[in-house]
Design a protein around this motif. Structure first.
Motif, mmCIF file in Angstrom:
data_model
loop_
_atom_site.group_PDB
_atom_site.id
_atom_site.type_symbol
_atom_site.label_atom_id
_atom_site.label_comp_id
_atom_site.label_asym_id
_atom_site.label_seq_id
_atom_site.Cartn_x
_atom_site.Cartn_y
_atom_site.Cartn_z
ATOM 1 N N ASP A 75 0.810 -1.225 0.000
ATOM 2 C CA ASP A 75 0.000 0.000 0.000
ATOM 3 C C ASP A 75 0.840 1.270 0.000
ATOM 4 O O ASP A 75 0.383 2.319 0.468
ATOM 5 C CB ASP A 75 -0.951 0.008 1.208
ATOM 6 N N ASP A 76 2.087 1.166 -0.508
ATOM 7 C CA ASP A 76 2.973 2.334 -0.587
ATOM 8 C C ASP A 76 3.184 2.982 0.782
ATOM 9 O O ASP A 76 3.323 4.198 0.907
ATOM 10 C CB ASP A 76 2.408 3.356 -1.586
ATOM 11 N N LYS A 77 3.234 2.134 1.827
ATOM 12 C CA LYS A 77 3.408 2.630 3.198
ATOM 13 C C LYS A 77 4.522 1.851 3.896
ATOM 14 O O LYS A 77 4.266 0.836 4.560
ATOM 15 C CB LYS A 77 2.099 2.505 3.983
ATOM 16 N N PRO A 78 5.768 2.288 3.739
ATOM 17 C CA PRO A 78 6.896 1.568 4.347
ATOM 18 C C PRO A 78 6.762 1.370 5.855
ATOM 19 O O PRO A 78 7.264 0.386 6.401
ATOM 20 C CB PRO A 78 8.096 2.459 4.012
ATOM 21 N N ALA A 79 6.088 2.301 6.522
ATOM 22 C CA ALA A 79 6.024 2.251 7.985
ATOM 23 C C ALA A 79 5.030 1.235 8.532
ATOM 24 O O ALA A 79 4.959 1.037 9.747
ATOM 25 C CB ALA A 79 5.685 3.640 8.532
ATOM 26 N N ASN A 80 4.261 0.569 7.649
ATOM 27 C CA ASN A 80 3.240 -0.343 8.185
ATOM 28 C C ASN A 80 3.767 -1.742 8.519
ATOM 29 O O ASN A 80 3.042 -2.583 9.053
ATOM 30 C CB ASN A 80 2.034 -0.432 7.247
ATOM 31 N N GLY A 81 5.031 -2.002 8.192
ATOM 32 C CA GLY A 81 5.615 -3.301 8.527
ATOM 33 C C GLY A 81 5.215 -4.424 7.598
ATOM 34 O O GLY A 81 5.588 -5.576 7.804
ATOM 35 N N GLU A 82 4.462 -4.095 6.536
ATOM 36 C CA GLU A 82 3.987 -5.114 5.604
ATOM 37 C C GLU A 82 4.741 -5.048 4.282
ATOM 38 O O GLU A 82 5.093 -3.971 3.820
ATOM 39 C CB GLU A 82 2.489 -4.951 5.369
ATOM 40 N N GLY A 83 4.967 -6.215 3.682
ATOM 41 C CA GLY A 83 5.817 -6.310 2.513
ATOM 42 C C GLY A 83 7.195 -6.769 2.943
ATOM 43 O O GLY A 83 7.616 -6.563 4.092
ATOM 44 N N PHE A 84 7.908 -7.428 2.031
ATOM 45 C CA PHE A 84 9.180 -8.059 2.397
ATOM 46 C C PHE A 84 10.177 -7.080 2.992
ATOM 47 O O PHE A 84 10.732 -7.311 4.066
ATOM 48 C CB PHE A 84 9.787 -8.751 1.173
ATOM 49 N N GLU A 85 10.433 -5.967 2.296
ATOM 50 C CA GLU A 85 11.483 -5.077 2.779
ATOM 51 C C GLU A 85 11.072 -4.288 4.017
ATOM 52 O O GLU A 85 11.919 -3.998 4.875
ATOM 53 C CB GLU A 85 11.942 -4.140 1.654
ATOM 54 N N SER A 86 9.825 -3.947 4.137
ATOM 55 C CA SER A 86 9.377 -3.294 5.365
ATOM 56 C C SER A 86 9.572 -4.228 6.553
ATOM 57 O O SER A 86 10.074 -3.825 7.607
ATOM 58 C CB SER A 86 7.907 -2.883 5.253
ATOM 59 N N ALA A 87 9.195 -5.496 6.366
ATOM 60 C CA ALA A 87 9.353 -6.474 7.443
ATOM 61 C C ALA A 87 10.823 -6.696 7.775
ATOM 62 O O ALA A 87 11.205 -6.805 8.957
ATOM 63 C CB ALA A 87 8.694 -7.794 7.049
ATOM 64 N N VAL A 88 11.669 -6.759 6.753
ATOM 65 C CA VAL A 88 13.111 -6.923 6.992
ATOM 66 C C VAL A 88 13.666 -5.718 7.742
ATOM 67 O O VAL A 88 14.446 -5.856 8.690
ATOM 68 C CB VAL A 88 13.872 -7.118 5.660
#
Length: 295
Positions: A75-88
């Protein structure tokens, strides 16, 4: 920006090194040699959890590009912790002693992340492949993801029927500027027509949809997402073999000579060893399975 404190820290650190060198009667060393010869026992102090010499004391500043594409972010939201790189990114932060509330996100264009010059972030995460050329300007952490490049074409086209690298040579291919995707076009395919170069992947996808290029090249997980959710009348033609003896890897980008490099690499190594990276990959990239290999 917090350049002044960083410069001050480096000045103090440089003075300390000089005094120590004089005390033991050692000849001056180049900066790179000094970093390489730092006693490993000192890392326990410099990597004290939650107490690193970060851009902002008590905070960890992480950068990525905008927009932040799936499946790397959601959802174009790096801060939400979702998606591979956000989680990493959050897993690395936690390993370093910073909880989610202590993480500050910053928008930095892909090319600027590894360009020469002082950085305003502690590390950048944005599918940046580790390379010797880029290491001249920035530091990299250990690799957090092994990646391959893939070719996408519209279904039913001549490009979609390619089964080898040779089949791609006469095609009009496109990729984002500054990427290893573009390098694979120029250095592996070596097409007879100049590659189309785009500032963003969104522009490359639009060019493919509109028939301005025959095919585009992206990393494999991105290719799976594009064909499944964004350009559904496209398909993955195939993936390239790794060039050289080791796989292409994404690494976290840090300022050249950053005091955090060894700490961040240690965090990535720990996450790989304890299985966290594998779990995150399974959660967010499980759909990015094998594709035919173009030889």
């Amino acid at each position: 920006m917090h350049l002044a404190p960083r410069v001050l820290r480096r000045a103090v650190a440089g003075a300390t090194v000089a005094l120590l060198a004089t005390a033991v009667g050692c000849a001056p060393q180049p900066e790179e040699d000094k970093a390489a010869s730092t006693p490993s026992g000192s890392s326990a102090d410099t990597c004290a959890k939650g107490e690193l010499a970060t851009e902002t004391s008590g905070k960890l500043t992480i950068a990525t590009d905008e927009p932040a594409y799936e499946p790397w972010f959601k959802d174009d939201k790096p801060a939400n912790g979702e998606g591979f790189e956000s989680a990493v990114a959050y897993a690395v932060a936690e390993q370093l002693g910073y909880d989610k509330s202590a993480v500050v996100w910053q928008s930095v264009p892909f090319n600027k992340a590894y360009a020469p010059g002082e950085k305003t972030f502690d590390f950048d995460i944005n599918q940046v492949s580790i390379s010797d050329e880029r290491k001249k300007a920035v530091d990299f952490s250990s690799g957090y993801y092994d990646v391959r490049q893939a070719v996408i074409a519209l279904k039913g086209t001549k490009a979609a029927g390619a089964t080898s690298v040779a089949d791609l040579k006469g095609l009009k291919l496109g990729a984002q500027v500054g990427t290893t995707s573009l390098d694979y076009i120029d250095d592996v395919v070596k097409p007879t027509r100049d590659a189309a170069v785009y500032a963003k992947n969104d522009q490359a996808k639009s060019a493919l949809k509109n028939g301005q290029v025959d095919a585009i090249v992206t990393d494999l997980p991105t290719a799976f997402y594009i064909t499944a959710a964004e350009v559904t009348d496209a398909e993955i033609v195939g993936q390239f073999e790794n060039q050289g003896g080791s796989p292409e890897q994404f690494g976290l980008v840090l300022d050249k000579g950053s005091a955090l490099t060894s700490c961040v690499s240690g965090a990535v190594d720990a996450l790989r060893e304890n299985g966290t990276l594998a779990k995150i990959e399974q959660q967010w990239l499980s759909d990015a399975v094998d594709a035919p290999v173009l030889k």
